[in-house]
Design a protein around this motif. Structure first.
Motif, PDB file in Angstrom:
ATOM      1  N   ARG A  54      57.053  82.848  37.182  1.00 55.96           N
ATOM      2  CA  ARG A  54      57.482  81.497  36.829  1.00 55.96           C
ATOM      3  C   ARG A  54      56.339  80.485  36.768  1.00 55.96           C
ATOM      4  O   ARG A  54      56.578  79.287  36.653  1.00 55.96           O
ATOM      5  N   THR A 108      69.660  71.256  35.075  1.00 54.81           N
ATOM      6  CA  THR A 108      69.590  72.716  34.917  1.00 54.81           C
ATOM      7  C   THR A 108      68.897  72.970  33.579  1.00 54.81           C
ATOM      8  O   THR A 108      69.541  73.329  32.594  1.00 54.81           O
ATOM      9  N   GLU A 155      65.735  70.499  40.362  1.00 55.65           N
ATOM     10  CA  GLU A 155      65.808  71.475  39.279  1.00 55.65           C
ATOM     11  C   GLU A 155      66.545  72.716  39.758  1.00 55.65           C
ATOM     12  O   GLU A 155      66.064  73.457  40.605  1.00 55.65           O
ATOM     13  N   ASP A 156      67.738  72.923  39.212  1.00 55.51           N
ATOM     14  CA  ASP A 156      68.559  74.093  39.540  1.00 55.51           C
ATOM     15  C   ASP A 156      68.321  75.145  38.468  1.00 55.51           C
ATOM     16  O   ASP A 156      68.786  75.040  37.348  1.00 55.51           O
ATOM     17  N   ASP A 157      67.577  76.185  38.831  1.00 58.69           N
ATOM     18  CA  ASP A 157      67.199  77.236  37.875  1.00 58.69           C
ATOM     19  C   ASP A 157      67.983  78.497  38.211  1.00 58.69           C
ATOM     20  O   ASP A 157      67.441  79.483  38.700  1.00 58.69           O
ATOM     21  N   TYR A 186      67.052  82.003  35.746  1.00 62.26           N
ATOM     22  CA  TYR A 186      65.750  82.149  35.100  1.00 62.26           C
ATOM     23  C   TYR A 186      65.417  83.609  34.789  1.00 62.26           C
ATOM     24  O   TYR A 186      64.771  83.910  33.791  1.00 62.26           O
ATOM     25  N   PRO A 193      59.536  76.598  34.419  1.00 60.03           N
ATOM     26  CA  PRO A 193      60.285  75.593  35.159  1.00 60.03           C
ATOM     27  C   PRO A 193      59.528  74.258  35.210  1.00 60.03           C
ATOM     28  O   PRO A 193      58.296  74.220  35.124  1.00 60.03           O
ATOM     29  N   ALA A 248      59.102  72.560  37.801  1.00 59.37           N
ATOM     30  CA  ALA A 248      58.291  72.584  39.018  1.00 59.37           C
ATOM     31  C   ALA A 248      56.925  73.222  38.792  1.00 59.37           C
ATOM     32  O   ALA A 248      55.973  72.932  39.522  1.00 59.37           O
ATOM     33  N   VAL A 269      59.413  67.202  41.992  1.00 57.83           N
ATOM     34  CA  VAL A 269      60.461  68.189  41.726  1.00 57.83           C
ATOM     35  C   VAL A 269      60.753  69.019  42.973  1.00 57.83           C
ATOM     36  O   VAL A 269      59.840  69.532  43.622  1.00 57.83           O
ATOM     37  N   TYR A 322      62.765  72.382  43.673  1.00 53.79           N
ATOM     38  CA  TYR A 322      63.234  73.500  42.852  1.00 53.79           C
ATOM     39  C   TYR A 322      64.156  74.393  43.663  1.00 53.79           C
ATOM     40  O   TYR A 322      63.815  74.823  44.776  1.00 53.79           O
ATOM     41  N   SER A 335      66.759  77.910  43.366  1.00 52.37           N
ATOM     42  CA  SER A 335      67.125  79.057  42.541  1.00 52.37           C
ATOM     43  C   SER A 335      67.638  80.155  43.460  1.00 52.37           C
ATOM     44  O   SER A 335      67.829  79.940  44.664  1.00 52.37           O
TER      45      SER A 335
END
Length: 493
Positions: A189, A273, A305-307, A310, A321, A323, A331, A333, A335
């Motif tokens: 990432r 998202t 940030e809701d990943d 991914y 992302p 982030a 940010v 992050y 996930s």
């Protein structure tokens, strides 16, 4: 047989002398209740009549009468010169007379004190057993490498070095897992993090809860998309925050609308998202990503940030992302890891600067003190040995085929009813309806034909009629059966 029970009978035998029911029957009924509730176990020896009468402050003959009643009903066995023993609980040894006896003891149906109820946290999830079920995009458990998971877990359970780790609380998580997870995230990432930037949680929802508890206060403004993840909205509102939505289009969240809000007031947090927006699956464009980061730095608001998916990418060129390109610490992050594995092997995590991580660790220590060091050890080894990478690579090929086939079937069976764009990743499709249709009615009629469509997947107001349809858990045949059911219902409406 066991010795006489030694706990006080007054804890469950409560005599009420103002009742019409004779005291010996009250005692018998309370003992029956204790046997049914497994307070008294089979083969346990009851106290002698003299001992129990002294404890209950009744005449010895009253206890003797109670024991005789219990013996006649088949609850105890009185053995000469040995005492009274509880018989195994079975409907076969209960006399008909028992059913007519009023048992004065019961567990209260309601509390004796008032408490505040929350409508915000009403569980929106539902499940009705049907042959086919839609969800919002989950992996197929049938693709999970159960043998690998079992082998790694069993090996770690037997390893002596892990037994010490299992013997104490560890809310900080496995350093071994965090080391390998941070390396995995740096490679996959584009991060540049260390284990000190990671907080291991049980799920994305737990991560959002910790963030909300730490970073939000009453009346803080949180910006979300006009269509957004309902669980996140519930968590933010429960913290006392004000939710304000902004539009979303084919390029993702409309940053111009966010800028207009910032002219009047500064948000505390913006929830996004960006990789595949929930629920519409669109990706936030590169231009808007940069604009969002610049605006957050200028106005000093937090980007959460809701990943959530991914790992499920089907195209070679994908955006990293937010982030990964954030140099200002704006940010936070969240996930999950291991989403392609069985549910019990998945875990959530938060990536954030170290100073924030110190405070988050305190909150995690309150709600999840024990952690799951053994499972984290297993996941760390699966990263280290490449099992995760190989499994994900294999499953991605299958999920991409399912995505393409599902779109093909939609165009074949429902092309007059729905529009669908092919997402670059994820495990769900966004179906936009061309014709007016009552989605709740559609769902109810599909249920009668063995297709369950949860209400959380239905999006309908004056501006939009859409369904988020997960395809990852469905085989080709299952997809076709589901869509044929929908097609048949549409002909009836």
């Amino acid at each position: 047989m066991n010795s006489p029970v030694r706990f006080p009978f007054t804890s469950f035998v409560q005599i009420q002398r103002d009742l019409e029911t004779p005291i010996y029957l009250q005692i018998a009924n309370h003992i029956i209740s204790a046997i049914q509730r497994r307070i008294l176990n089979p083969d346990q020896k009851l106290p002698g009549a003299r001992t129990l009468s002294s404890e209950l402050e009744v005449h010895r003959n009253t206890v003797t009468a109670a024991y005789e009643e219990l013996s006649q009903q088949g609850w105890i066995d009185i053995q000469q010169n040995k005492g009274a023993f509880v018989l195994p609980f079975s409907t076969k040894n209960i006399s008909k007379q028992t059913k007519s006896i009023q048992d004065d003891s019961h567990y209260p149906e309601k509390t004796g004190f008032p408490f505040q109820k929350s409508n915000l946290l009403d569980n929106p999830f539902e499940y009705i057993p049907c042959d086919f079920v839609f969800n919002d995009g989950t992996p197929d458990i049938r693709l999970t490498q159960i043998e690998d998971l079992s082998r790694f877990y069993s090996a770690n359970m037997k390893r002596k070095s892990n037994r010490k780790k299992m013997g104490y609380y560890n809310q900080e998580g496995s350093e071994y897992f965090k080391k390998h997870l941070s390396n995995y995230l740096n490679v996959s990432r584009g991060f540049h993090i260390s284990p000190q930037n990671l907080l291991i949680t049980r799920s994305i929802e737990m991560s959002l809860y910790i963030i909300s508890e730490l970073l939000l206060q009453a009346d803080d403004l949180v910006i979300v998309a006009e269509l957004s993840y309902f669980s996140a909205n519930m968590i933010f509102q429960k913290s006392g925050a004000r939710i304000q939505s902004i539009p979303i289009d084919e390029e993702g969240l409309c940053i111009d609308s966010l800028k207009e809000i910032c002219k009047e007031q500064t948000p505390r947090m913006v929830y996004v998202t960006p990789h595949h927006h929930y629920p519409t699956t669109v990706s936030l464009s590169s231009k808007r990503r940069l604009a969002l980061l610049e605006l957050a730095k200028e106005k000093s608001f937090i980007i959460v940030e809701d990943d959530y998916d991914y790992d499920f990418q089907y195209e070679k060129l994908n955006n990293l992302p937010l982030a990964a390109t954030d140099n200002s610490g704006m940010v936070v992050y969240v996930s999950s890891f291991g989403k392609s594995l069985a549910p019990g092997f998945r875990t959530g995590f938060i990536v954030a600067p170290k100073n924030l991580m110190v405070e988050m660790q305190k909150y995690l220590g309150v709600i999840d003190r024990q952690g799951d060091v053994l499972m984290e050890q297993v996941l760390g080894e699966m990263i280290d040995e490449g099992i995760i990478h190989r499994h994900l690579k294999k499953s991605l090929k299958i999920y991409r085929e399912r995505r393409d086939h599902c779109v093909k079937l939609l165009n074949l069976h429902l092309k007059d009813w729905v529009d669908v764009d092919i997402p670059t990743g994820g495990l769900a499709l966004w179906l936009r309806w061309k014709k007016p249709v009552n989605l709740m009615q559609l769902s109810q009629k599909c249920q009668k034909k063995q297709l369950f469509i949860p209400k959380t997947l239905l999006y309908q107001n004056k501006n939009i009629t859409a369904i988020r349809m997960g395809f990852g858990h469905l085989t080709f045949d299952e997809m076709e059966n589901c869509l044929l059911i929908i097609k048949s219902v549409l002909k009836e409406i």
